[in-house]
Design a protein around this motif. Structure first.
Motif, PDB file in Angstrom:
ATOM      1  N   ILE A  60       0.820  -1.220   0.000  1.00  0.00           N
ATOM      2  CA  ILE A  60       0.000   0.000   0.000  1.00  0.00           C
ATOM      3  C   ILE A  60       0.846   1.259   0.000  1.00  0.00           C
ATOM      4  CG2 ILE A  60      -1.996  -1.061   1.096  1.00  0.00           C
ATOM      5  CD1 ILE A  60      -1.019   0.369   3.717  1.00  0.00           C
ATOM      6  N   SER A  61       2.145   1.116   0.297  1.00  0.00           N
ATOM      7  CA  SER A  61       3.005   2.287   0.394  1.00  0.00           C
ATOM      8  C   SER A  61       4.450   1.816   0.438  1.00  0.00           C
ATOM      9  CB  SER A  61       2.666   3.072   1.657  1.00  0.00           C
ATOM     10  OG  SER A  61       3.489   4.213   1.772  1.00  0.00           O
ATOM     11  N   GLY A  62       5.341   2.775   0.395  1.00  0.00           N
ATOM     12  CA  GLY A  62       6.751   2.437   0.498  1.00  0.00           C
ATOM     13  C   GLY A  62       7.544   3.588   1.076  1.00  0.00           C
ATOM     14  N   GLY A  63       8.718   3.258   1.532  1.00  0.00           N
ATOM     15  CA  GLY A  63       9.639   4.246   2.070  1.00  0.00           C
ATOM     16  C   GLY A  63      11.044   3.843   1.680  1.00  0.00           C
ATOM     17  N   TYR A  64      12.029   4.595   2.137  1.00  0.00           N
ATOM     18  CA  TYR A  64      13.409   4.267   1.782  1.00  0.00           C
ATOM     19  C   TYR A  64      14.329   4.619   2.935  1.00  0.00           C
ATOM     20  CZ  TYR A  64      13.793   9.269   0.883  1.00  0.00           C
ATOM     21  OH  TYR A  64      13.780  10.622   1.009  1.00  0.00           O
ATOM     22  N   ASP A  65      15.523   4.061   2.867  1.00  0.00           N
ATOM     23  CA  ASP A  65      16.521   4.288   3.906  1.00  0.00           C
ATOM     24  C   ASP A  65      17.896   4.362   3.249  1.00  0.00           C
ATOM     25  OD1 ASP A  65      17.792   4.488   6.356  1.00  0.00           O
ATOM     26  OD2 ASP A  65      17.661   2.345   6.791  1.00  0.00           O
ATOM     27  N   TRP A  66      18.543   5.509   3.345  1.00  0.00           N
ATOM     28  CA  TRP A  66      19.923   5.640   2.874  1.00  0.00           C
ATOM     29  C   TRP A  66      20.847   5.091   3.956  1.00  0.00           C
ATOM     30  CZ3 TRP A  66      21.132   6.655  -1.976  1.00  0.00           C
ATOM     31  CH2 TRP A  66      20.213   7.340  -2.776  1.00  0.00           C
ATOM     32  N   HIS A  67      21.841   4.306   3.563  1.00  0.00           N
ATOM     33  CA  HIS A  67      22.767   3.675   4.514  1.00  0.00           C
ATOM     34  C   HIS A  67      24.093   4.419   4.438  1.00  0.00           C
ATOM     35  CE1 HIS A  67      19.975   0.279   4.649  1.00  0.00           C
ATOM     36  NE2 HIS A  67      19.852   0.482   3.357  1.00  0.00           N
ATOM     37  N   GLY A  68      24.463   5.108   5.409  1.00  0.00           N
ATOM     38  CA  GLY A  68      25.707   5.880   5.337  1.00  0.00           C
ATOM     39  C   GLY A  68      25.393   7.353   5.233  1.00  0.00           C
ATOM     40  N   THR A  69      26.224   8.078   4.500  1.00  0.00           N
ATOM     41  CA  THR A  69      25.994   9.517   4.369  1.00  0.00           C
ATOM     42  C   THR A  69      24.914   9.770   3.334  1.00  0.00           C
ATOM     43  OG1 THR A  69      27.721   9.674   2.703  1.00  0.00           O
ATOM     44  CG2 THR A  69      28.363  10.053   4.989  1.00  0.00           C
ATOM     45  N   HIS A  70      24.008  10.642   3.651  1.00  0.00           N
ATOM     46  CA  HIS A  70      22.923  10.951   2.729  1.00  0.00           C
ATOM     47  C   HIS A  70      23.459  11.704   1.518  1.00  0.00           C
ATOM     48  CE1 HIS A  70      18.818  11.585   1.469  1.00  0.00           C
ATOM     49  NE2 HIS A  70      19.091  12.859   1.284  1.00  0.00           N
ATOM     50  N   VAL A  71      23.013  11.307   0.365  1.00  0.00           N
ATOM     51  CA  VAL A  71      23.409  11.988  -0.865  1.00  0.00           C
ATOM     52  C   VAL A  71      22.295  12.950  -1.272  1.00  0.00           C
ATOM     53  CG1 VAL A  71      24.810  10.056  -1.649  1.00  0.00           C
ATOM     54  CG2 VAL A  71      22.436  10.188  -2.335  1.00  0.00           C
ATOM     55  N   ASN A  72      22.604  13.836  -2.182  1.00  0.00           N
ATOM     56  CA  ASN A  72      21.606  14.740  -2.732  1.00  0.00           C
ATOM     57  C   ASN A  72      20.874  13.981  -3.838  1.00  0.00           C
ATOM     58  OD1 ASN A  72      20.086  16.823  -3.685  1.00  0.00           O
ATOM     59  ND2 ASN A  72      21.788  17.873  -4.691  1.00  0.00           N
ATOM     60  N   ALA A  73      19.763  13.354  -3.485  1.00  0.00           N
ATOM     61  CA  ALA A  73      19.029  12.528  -4.441  1.00  0.00           C
ATOM     62  C   ALA A  73      17.567  12.927  -4.472  1.00  0.00           C
ATOM     63  CB  ALA A  73      19.159  11.048  -4.070  1.00  0.00           C
ATOM     64  N   SER A  74      16.914  12.580  -5.562  1.00  0.00           N
ATOM     65  CA  SER A  74      15.476  12.815  -5.667  1.00  0.00           C
ATOM     66  C   SER A  74      14.785  11.501  -6.008  1.00  0.00           C
ATOM     67  CB  SER A  74      15.169  13.877  -6.725  1.00  0.00           C
ATOM     68  OG  SER A  74      15.658  13.484  -7.982  1.00  0.00           O
ATOM     69  N   ILE A  75      13.526  11.417  -5.626  1.00  0.00           N
ATOM     70  CA  ILE A  75      12.698  10.265  -5.963  1.00  0.00           C
ATOM     71  C   ILE A  75      11.960  10.619  -7.251  1.00  0.00           C
ATOM     72  CG2 ILE A  75      10.786   8.811  -5.235  1.00  0.00           C
ATOM     73  CD1 ILE A  75      11.579   9.587  -2.327  1.00  0.00           C
ATOM     74  N   VAL A  76      12.235   9.859  -8.274  1.00  0.00           N
ATOM     75  CA  VAL A  76      11.638  10.114  -9.582  1.00  0.00           C
ATOM     76  C   VAL A  76      10.307   9.376  -9.722  1.00  0.00           C
ATOM     77  CG1 VAL A  76      12.018   9.880 -12.070  1.00  0.00           C
ATOM     78  CG2 VAL A  76      13.936  10.385 -10.559  1.00  0.00           C
ATOM     79  N   GLU A  77      10.208   8.220  -9.054  1.00  0.00           N
ATOM     80  CA  GLU A  77       9.027   7.383  -9.187  1.00  0.00           C
ATOM     81  C   GLU A  77       8.849   6.561  -7.912  1.00  0.00           C
ATOM     82  OE1 GLU A  77       7.951   5.369 -13.179  1.00  0.00           O
ATOM     83  OE2 GLU A  77       9.043   3.864 -12.011  1.00  0.00           O
ATOM     84  N   SER A  78       7.599   6.324  -7.515  1.00  0.00           N
ATOM     85  CA  SER A  78       7.302   5.537  -6.324  1.00  0.00           C
ATOM     86  C   SER A  78       5.955   4.865  -6.559  1.00  0.00           C
ATOM     87  CB  SER A  78       7.251   6.447  -5.089  1.00  0.00           C
ATOM     88  OG  SER A  78       6.955   5.710  -3.933  1.00  0.00           O
ATOM     89  N   LEU A  79       5.939   3.511  -6.669  1.00  0.00           N
ATOM     90  CA  LEU A  79       4.700   2.822  -7.016  1.00  0.00           C
ATOM     91  C   LEU A  79       4.724   1.353  -6.609  1.00  0.00           C
ATOM     92  CD1 LEU A  79       5.421   1.020  -9.822  1.00  0.00           C
ATOM     93  CD2 LEU A  79       5.542   3.336 -10.701  1.00  0.00           C
ATOM     94  N   ALA A  80       3.518   0.773  -6.518  1.00  0.00           N
ATOM     95  CA  ALA A  80       3.392  -0.663  -6.272  1.00  0.00           C
ATOM     96  C   ALA A  80       3.725  -1.400  -7.555  1.00  0.00           C
ATOM     97  CB  ALA A  80       1.975  -0.999  -5.823  1.00  0.00           C
ATOM     98  N   ALA A  81       4.413  -2.525  -7.414  1.00  0.00           N
ATOM     99  CA  ALA A  81       4.772  -3.361  -8.558  1.00  0.00           C
ATOM    100  C   ALA A  81       4.620  -4.816  -8.139  1.00  0.00           C
ATOM    101  CB  ALA A  81       6.194  -3.071  -9.015  1.00  0.00           C
ATOM    102  N   GLY A  82       3.496  -5.426  -8.507  1.00  0.00           N
ATOM    103  CA  GLY A  82       3.226  -6.788  -8.061  1.00  0.00           C
ATOM    104  C   GLY A  82       2.995  -6.789  -6.568  1.00  0.00           C
ATOM    105  N   ASN A  83       3.770  -7.592  -5.831  1.00  0.00           N
ATOM    106  CA  ASN A  83       3.612  -7.641  -4.378  1.00  0.00           C
ATOM    107  C   ASN A  83       4.742  -6.912  -3.656  1.00  0.00           C
ATOM    108  OD1 ASN A  83       5.660  -9.506  -4.784  1.00  0.00           O
ATOM    109  ND2 ASN A  83       4.897 -10.936  -3.256  1.00  0.00           N
ATOM    110  N   THR A  84       5.352  -5.919  -4.330  1.00  0.00           N
ATOM    111  CA  THR A  84       6.421  -5.122  -3.741  1.00  0.00           C
ATOM    112  C   THR A  84       6.159  -3.638  -3.997  1.00  0.00           C
ATOM    113  OG1 THR A  84       7.796  -5.083  -5.731  1.00  0.00           O
ATOM    114  CG2 THR A  84       8.114  -6.941  -4.232  1.00  0.00           C
ATOM    115  N   TRP A  85       7.057  -2.799  -3.458  1.00  0.00           N
ATOM    116  CA  TRP A  85       7.037  -1.363  -3.744  1.00  0.00           C
ATOM    117  C   TRP A  85       8.346  -1.036  -4.447  1.00  0.00           C
ATOM    118  CZ3 TRP A  85       2.760   1.395  -3.188  1.00  0.00           C
ATOM    119  CH2 TRP A  85       2.833   2.769  -3.422  1.00  0.00           C
TER     120      TRP A  85
END
Length: 109
Positions: A60-85
């Protein structure tokens, strides 16, 4: 035996029966499933898949976790795909880092 006669008039409506027992209370459960770490190179984009939802549940939703130092990144797409995010990240910085996606799964009856 003789012929069947005509159908008679409908009789009066009967009394209402007793209320039945209450059904089971619906139960909802949220489960988080982390996917593998994926390295996002500097100035690159990558699609990252979260963990799979258990049988009988849906993403139903998703999130993310950067491991280490955070980079300057953007989320281009976020969606359900089958039984995953799935999420697509674009790394705008000059350094890379690992990221993982967390799938939020919902199950209920």
């Amino acid at each position: 035996m003789g012929k069947t006669g005509p159908i008679g008039k409908t009789g009066p409506k009967g009394d209402r029966g007793p209320v039945g027992p209450q059904g089971p209370v619906p139960t909802l459960k949220l489960v988080a499933k982390r996917g593998p770490e994926v390295y996002v190179h500097a100035h690159h984009s990558v699609r990252v898949t979260g963990g799979s939802c258990p049988a009988g549940s849906v993403p139903i939703s998703g999130g993310y976790d950067w491991h280490g130092t955070h980079v300057n990144a953007s989320i281009v797409e976020s969606l359900a795909a089958g039984n995953t995010w799935q999420m697509m990240f674009t790394n705008h910085s000059g350094k890379g880092d690992d990221v993982s996606v967390i799938t939020q799964c919902l199950t209920g009856k």
